[in-house]
Design a protein around this motif. Sequence first.
Motif, PDB file in Angstrom:
ATOM      1  N   LYS A 164      68.740  72.643  20.289  1.00 26.75           N
ATOM      2  CA  LYS A 164      67.792  73.041  21.333  1.00 26.75           C
ATOM      3  C   LYS A 164      68.490  73.407  22.641  1.00 26.75           C
ATOM      4  O   LYS A 164      68.157  74.407  23.274  1.00 26.75           O
ATOM      5  N   TRP A 165      69.459  72.608  23.082  1.00 24.25           N
ATOM      6  CA  TRP A 165      70.117  72.888  24.365  1.00 24.25           C
ATOM      7  C   TRP A 165      70.721  74.293  24.353  1.00 24.25           C
ATOM      8  O   TRP A 165      70.586  75.043  25.313  1.00 24.25           O
ATOM      9  N   TYR A 166      71.384  74.637  23.277  1.00 26.19           N
ATOM     10  CA  TYR A 166      72.032  75.949  23.176  1.00 26.19           C
ATOM     11  C   TYR A 166      70.993  77.074  23.115  1.00 26.19           C
ATOM     12  O   TYR A 166      71.184  78.141  23.704  1.00 26.19           O
ATOM     13  N   ALA A 167      69.894  76.845  22.390  1.00 26.24           N
ATOM     14  CA  ALA A 167      68.822  77.843  22.319  1.00 26.24           C
ATOM     15  C   ALA A 167      68.232  78.064  23.715  1.00 26.24           C
ATOM     16  O   ALA A 167      68.001  79.208  24.125  1.00 26.24           O
ATOM     17  N   ASP A 168      68.014  76.980  24.459  1.00 25.90           N
ATOM     18  CA  ASP A 168      67.489  77.090  25.825  1.00 25.90           C
ATOM     19  C   ASP A 168      68.498  77.775  26.746  1.00 25.90           C
ATOM     20  O   ASP A 168      68.126  78.542  27.624  1.00 25.90           O
ATOM     21  N   PHE A 169      69.777  77.500  26.532  1.00 29.18           N
ATOM     22  CA  PHE A 169      70.846  78.068  27.362  1.00 29.18           C
ATOM     23  C   PHE A 169      70.839  79.594  27.323  1.00 29.18           C
ATOM     24  O   PHE A 169      71.092  80.240  28.344  1.00 29.18           O
TER      25      PHE A 169
END
Length: 165
Positions: free
Chosen positions: A89-94
């Motif tokens: 999720k963090w990378y997708a949001d990034f």
Amino acid sequence: MNAAEGIVSLVSKEGESMDVPVPIAKMSELIKTMMDDEDDEAVTEVPLPNVQAKVLAKVVEFCRHHQKEPMTEIEKPLKSAVMAEVVQKWYADFVNIDQTLLFELILAANYMDIRPLLDLTCAAVASMIKGKTPEEIRKQFNIVNDFSPEEEAQVREENKWCEES
């Protein structure tokens, strides 16, 4: 602060400095090579004339997070157009950012030679294309169709094998 203390200063195109721990800075093969070619302690500042300050800040944010939580490998071809199904999720949001910044991040990741960031940003662009028609892709990226209807029909005929799968 200097490299002997474990900090190196990255200098953006605008001349803004960011103090970064050496291990994080060395995620960039460009910086790693520069530091390895010299004595680590001799390198206290690394100029990055091709990277704007706001982009450099995002690059450093990525590298800091990647050290704490490495990104899962991105399957190719992409299994989904939804980035949250491809990476954590963090990378997708990034990479859920405006296109201009996304393309600047691709250029910075390529210039600084940060493979995981380059993979992530390119996958984000690929996810924008996945499953779309040429017309939808042109609209998404503001690309002008410079083919005449006859030329487009000819290209489609020559490449219809691409769409057969």
